[in-house]
Design a protein around this motif. Structure first.
Motif, PDB file in Angstrom:
ATOM      1  N   THR A   1      -3.800  -3.171  -4.881  1.00 50.59           N
ATOM      2  CA  THR A   1      -3.107  -2.334  -3.902  1.00 50.59           C
ATOM      3  C   THR A   1      -3.878  -1.046  -3.688  1.00 50.59           C
ATOM      4  N   ASP A   2      -3.942  -0.575  -2.453  1.00 51.40           N
ATOM      5  CA  ASP A   2      -4.599   0.686  -2.138  1.00 51.40           C
ATOM      6  C   ASP A   2      -3.664   1.834  -2.517  1.00 51.40           C
ATOM      7  N   CYS A   3      -4.027   2.525  -3.604  1.00 49.10           N
ATOM      8  CA  CYS A   3      -3.258   3.688  -4.069  1.00 49.10           C
ATOM      9  C   CYS A   3      -4.154   4.913  -3.947  1.00 49.10           C
ATOM     10  N   GLY A   4      -3.932   5.698  -2.923  1.00 46.48           N
ATOM     11  CA  GLY A   4      -4.721   6.910  -2.741  1.00 46.48           C
ATOM     12  C   GLY A   4      -6.204   6.655  -2.564  1.00 46.48           C
ATOM     13  N   GLY A   5      -6.555   5.546  -1.952  1.00 47.67           N
ATOM     14  CA  GLY A   5      -7.958   5.235  -1.697  1.00 47.67           C
ATOM     15  C   GLY A   5      -8.629   4.412  -2.782  1.00 47.67           C
ATOM     16  N   LEU A   6      -7.917   4.090  -3.856  1.00 48.68           N
ATOM     17  CA  LEU A   6      -8.460   3.261  -4.933  1.00 48.68           C
ATOM     18  C   LEU A   6      -7.716   1.936  -4.993  1.00 48.68           C
TER      19      LEU A   6
END
Length: 185
Positions: free
Chosen positions: A147-152
């Protein structure tokens, strides 16, 4: 930690000390074996297109040439191998110097790339996929299961800082399993 703290920030909470496999760097607990901003020691950043494995910076995309990560298939200064530069007006395509790019490829700098799948030129020249994202159909996105969490790109099924959803913190010492914080060890 989100607030002033005289101790160290460990998994979003102020604590006396870091977990045994972590080191305090700039007031936060980090795993120097895998942290790209503190790889092997506090403050040692790996930079773009690099990851941290076992406390050493490694190329996540391409090959290491003169302390830079490059794509030997399309780097005009390292075409096919480190240090082999193409001549004036030539482009690197598939690791060989050529006069022009083949159909379907785009000239980016001194190299020919497929902007639909190249993670350093995704959708256009110089648009780099970061944070573990890959390039598909000219767009950067996280691989399946992340999952994309803050760009990570994060595995929210196991990450104690993003357990089940981005930003959902588990308590210190509480592992994340199946997307749920679990205090049973």
């Amino acid at each position: 930690c989100g607030s002033a703290c005289d101790q160290v920030c460990n998994d979003g909470n102020c604590t006396e000390a870091c977990d045994p496999d972590e080191v305090a760097c700039a007031g936060s607990c980090v795993d120097i074996a895998v942290d790209v901003e503190h790889c092997g020691s506090c403050g040692k950043s790996c930079g773009a297109a690099r990851g941290c494995v076992g406390g050493s910076c490694v190329c996540t995309i391409g090959s290491l040439c003169a302390d830079h990560c490059v794509q030997l298939a399309s780097d005009g200064n390292n075409c096919g191998q480190c240090g082999r530069a193409c001549g004036p007006g030539e482009l690197c395509e598939g690791g060989a110097c050529a006069d022009s790019c083949s159909s379907g490829l785009t000239a980016c700098g001194a190299g020919c790339v497929d902007v639909a799948s190249n993670p350093l030129h995704c959708g256009g020249c110089g648009i780099m996929c970061t944070g573990g994202k890959t390039c598909a159909a000219a767009s950067c996105s996280c691989p399946a299961g992340l999952t994309d969490c803050g760009g990570l790109c994060i595995d929210t099924m196991t990450d104690s800082l993003n357990c089940g959803a981005c930003g959902n913190l588990c308590m210190p010492g509480e592992p994340c399993a199946g997307g749920v914080c679990n205090d049973e060890q």
